[in-house]
Scaffold this active site. Sequence first.
Site, PDB file in Angstrom:
ATOM      1  N   HIS A  24     -35.685  29.003  44.489  1.00 17.70           N
ATOM      2  CA  HIS A  24     -36.800  29.403  45.345  1.00 17.70           C
ATOM      3  C   HIS A  24     -37.845  30.225  44.593  1.00 17.70           C
ATOM      4  O   HIS A  24     -38.648  30.923  45.210  1.00 17.70           O
ATOM      5  CB  HIS A  24     -36.306  30.194  46.562  1.00 17.70           C
ATOM      6  CG  HIS A  24     -35.619  29.330  47.582  1.00 17.70           C
ATOM      7  ND1 HIS A  24     -35.273  29.776  48.826  1.00 17.70           N
ATOM      8  CD2 HIS A  24     -35.217  28.053  47.541  1.00 17.70           C
ATOM      9  CE1 HIS A  24     -34.696  28.807  49.509  1.00 17.70           C
ATOM     10  NE2 HIS A  24     -34.647  27.744  48.744  1.00 17.70           N
ATOM     11  N   HIS A  80     -35.350  23.253  59.129  1.00 16.55           N
ATOM     12  CA  HIS A  80     -36.017  24.270  58.298  1.00 16.55           C
ATOM     13  C   HIS A  80     -37.154  23.619  57.528  1.00 16.55           C
ATOM     14  O   HIS A  80     -36.988  22.521  56.989  1.00 16.55           O
ATOM     15  CB  HIS A  80     -34.974  24.867  57.342  1.00 16.55           C
ATOM     16  CG  HIS A  80     -35.458  26.045  56.551  1.00 16.55           C
ATOM     17  ND1 HIS A  80     -36.544  26.807  56.914  1.00 16.55           N
ATOM     18  CD2 HIS A  80     -34.984  26.603  55.393  1.00 16.55           C
ATOM     19  CE1 HIS A  80     -36.708  27.777  56.026  1.00 16.55           C
ATOM     20  NE2 HIS A  80     -35.789  27.667  55.092  1.00 16.55           N
ATOM     21  N   GLU A  82     -38.825  25.016  54.869  1.00 15.77           N
ATOM     22  CA  GLU A  82     -39.050  25.410  53.471  1.00 15.77           C
ATOM     23  C   GLU A  82     -39.046  24.145  52.611  1.00 15.77           C
ATOM     24  O   GLU A  82     -38.275  23.208  52.862  1.00 15.77           O
ATOM     25  CB  GLU A  82     -37.979  26.426  53.020  1.00 15.77           C
ATOM     26  CG  GLU A  82     -38.381  27.096  51.724  1.00 15.77           C
ATOM     27  CD  GLU A  82     -37.726  28.453  51.465  1.00 15.77           C
ATOM     28  OE1 GLU A  82     -36.827  28.864  52.226  1.00 15.77           O
ATOM     29  OE2 GLU A  82     -38.138  29.101  50.476  1.00 15.77           O
ATOM     30  N   ASP A  84     -37.872  23.001  49.965  1.00 12.23           N
ATOM     31  CA  ASP A  84     -36.689  22.353  49.377  1.00 12.23           C
ATOM     32  C   ASP A  84     -35.894  21.580  50.439  1.00 12.23           C
ATOM     33  O   ASP A  84     -34.939  20.875  50.104  1.00 12.23           O
ATOM     34  CB  ASP A  84     -35.787  23.343  48.631  1.00 12.23           C
ATOM     35  CG  ASP A  84     -35.503  24.611  49.390  1.00 12.23           C
ATOM     36  OD1 ASP A  84     -36.246  24.938  50.328  1.00 12.23           O
ATOM     37  OD2 ASP A  84     -34.511  25.284  49.046  1.00 12.23           O
ATOM     38  N   HIS A 148     -33.585  31.824  57.523  1.00 11.12           N
ATOM     39  CA  HIS A 148     -34.189  32.815  56.691  1.00 11.12           C
ATOM     40  C   HIS A 148     -35.705  32.886  56.874  1.00 11.12           C
ATOM     41  O   HIS A 148     -36.352  33.846  56.437  1.00 11.12           O
ATOM     42  CB  HIS A 148     -33.731  32.455  55.271  1.00 11.12           C
ATOM     43  CG  HIS A 148     -34.609  32.414  54.119  1.00 11.12           C
ATOM     44  ND1 HIS A 148     -35.030  31.299  53.457  1.00 11.12           N
ATOM     45  CD2 HIS A 148     -35.116  33.462  53.463  1.00 11.12           C
ATOM     46  CE1 HIS A 148     -35.750  31.621  52.423  1.00 11.12           C
ATOM     47  NE2 HIS A 148     -35.828  32.915  52.398  1.00 11.12           N
ATOM     48  N   ASP A 167     -30.118  27.499  56.425  1.00  9.77           N
ATOM     49  CA  ASP A 167     -29.855  28.426  55.306  1.00  9.77           C
ATOM     50  C   ASP A 167     -28.545  29.209  55.462  1.00  9.77           C
ATOM     51  O   ASP A 167     -27.952  29.627  54.472  1.00  9.77           O
ATOM     52  CB  ASP A 167     -30.998  29.436  55.189  1.00  9.77           C
ATOM     53  CG  ASP A 167     -32.147  28.892  54.362  1.00  9.77           C
ATOM     54  OD1 ASP A 167     -31.896  28.434  53.240  1.00  9.77           O
ATOM     55  OD2 ASP A 167     -33.285  28.917  54.847  1.00  9.77           O
ATOM     56  N   TYR A 195     -25.751  34.451  47.253  1.00 15.05           N
ATOM     57  CA  TYR A 195     -26.780  33.846  48.105  1.00 15.05           C
ATOM     58  C   TYR A 195     -27.189  34.840  49.189  1.00 15.05           C
ATOM     59  O   TYR A 195     -28.368  35.037  49.471  1.00 15.05           O
ATOM     60  CB  TYR A 195     -26.225  32.557  48.720  1.00 15.05           C
ATOM     61  CG  TYR A 195     -27.253  31.711  49.427  1.00 15.05           C
ATOM     62  CD1 TYR A 195     -27.919  30.685  48.766  1.00 15.05           C
ATOM     63  CD2 TYR A 195     -27.557  31.923  50.766  1.00 15.05           C
ATOM     64  CE1 TYR A 195     -28.869  29.907  49.413  1.00 15.05           C
ATOM     65  CE2 TYR A 195     -28.497  31.152  51.426  1.00 15.05           C
ATOM     66  CZ  TYR A 195     -29.148  30.143  50.749  1.00 15.05           C
ATOM     67  OH  TYR A 195     -30.083  29.366  51.400  1.00 15.05           O
ATOM     68  N   HIS A 228     -27.584  24.333  51.625  1.00 15.80           N
ATOM     69  CA  HIS A 228     -27.310  24.444  50.179  1.00 15.80           C
ATOM     70  C   HIS A 228     -25.807  24.571  49.970  1.00 15.80           C
ATOM     71  O   HIS A 228     -25.138  25.346  50.660  1.00 15.80           O
ATOM     72  CB  HIS A 228     -27.950  25.701  49.588  1.00 15.80           C
ATOM     73  CG  HIS A 228     -29.450  25.667  49.537  1.00 15.80           C
ATOM     74  ND1 HIS A 228     -30.157  24.846  48.683  1.00 15.80           N
ATOM     75  CD2 HIS A 228     -30.382  26.360  50.232  1.00 15.80           C
ATOM     76  CE1 HIS A 228     -31.455  25.039  48.856  1.00 15.80           C
ATOM     77  NE2 HIS A 228     -31.615  25.943  49.795  1.00 15.80           N
TER      78      HIS A 228
HETATM   79 FE1  FEO Z   1     -34.970  28.897  53.286  1.00 17.05          FE
HETATM   80 FE2  FEO Z   1     -33.581  26.593  50.641  1.00 17.05          FE
HETATM   81  O1  FEO Z   1     -34.345  27.502  52.141  1.00 17.05           O
END
Ligand code: FEO
Length: 404
Positions: A24, A80, A82, A84, A148, A167, A195, A228
């Site tokens: 990130h 999510h 984000e 990724d 997150h 997340d 993490y 993840h």
């Molecule tokens: Fe908040 Fe890999 O994400």
Amino acid sequence: MKPVEIKKDIFWVGAVDWNSRDFHGYSLSPRGTTYNAFLVKDEKITLFDTVKSDFHDELLCSIAQACEGTPRLDYIVVNHLEPDHAGCLDRIVERFRPEKIFCSPMGEKALRSYYHHSQDWPVVVVPTGTSISIGKRTVQFIETRMLHWPDNMISYIPEDKIAFSSDAFGQNWASNERFVDEVDSHALDTALGDYYANIVLPYSPVVLKTLDALAGMNLDIDMLCPDHGLIWRGKDAVAHALDSYRQYALQKPTKKAVIVYDTMWHSTEKMARAICDGLSDEGISVRIMSVKHNHHSAVMREVFDAAAVLVGSPTHNNGILPMVADVLTYMKGLRPQNKLGAAFGSFGWSGECVKIITEHLTGMGMEMVEPSVKVKNLPSHETYQACYELGKKVGAAINAKLSA
Ligand code: FEO
């Protein structure tokens, strides 16, 4: 990548990023990571999340294999936004033209600001409590704002007892294994804590609320799939993930101190070692971390469960050394709680280091142990004694705090 069938007609179709080291853009990921996406084959073929855009082709290939050569997506659930996890959403939407795209209320806002051309996308907002049918299965949505990002949500399929948790409960772990029970449990816990300390820590109050809400909903989960890393398979593994998060979120300090420092001509470094002796004589476990040798995310992993943070820097241009400022800025953003603080450092003429470090640590709500120690040029015998005494005092304060 080959898709992996994780339950009947439910496939992992994500990507493994073996070379990710800068997760990130701010945290180390020494083991690499994965971008997990999941495909459920029901009357409506439903994709949960996508992958980082570099891995778009792999996702397409996995979808095609899971669909046995005739790829189709009816629904996409965006847990999510984000990049990724939603980085190739536009290409996936363009290609498959899904009937519906589900996201949280905050997810819709994020989606519109990432994909400016999404006005004609069939977006359906699903606040907490909403459920949809995809055929034999239902999907229930639970918003997890700030876990997150504001848009995060968990999708739960009661018929399969499976939750896609975005997340939450993730780890940076690149491997050919897909499940937590296939790897070393100690290493897994380390990755889970890494993490949490670097991504989730500031949102610990939200974690506690979410855990309480999940418990209140009596969800029967026997598979927990984060975006993840490895998948938590079986009730014991799921309980371990939930319990670990509760412990992390409570931020109870342990009998441990972290000394973080930078140095020019080794005076501040020598002070750090003398402070360590004082802490050791109080029975405290100490990590001495030079910021030149330890990335800020490695420092944060150690600070995470420590009871005290002692920070040292020489004075430099009326300030502190830039790498110490970097660690302090990073640490402040992660909002560690329940810590004691202490400051030390050397100087040549103006000597602002201790004052500036103290301002940083008190700004994080740390309770300072005084007196801090500051020395002009080279430490003397008296300076070492003062450093040793500071270590002893911090150690005694830790012991008092832990036995209170
Ligand atoms: Fe908040 Fe890999 O994400």
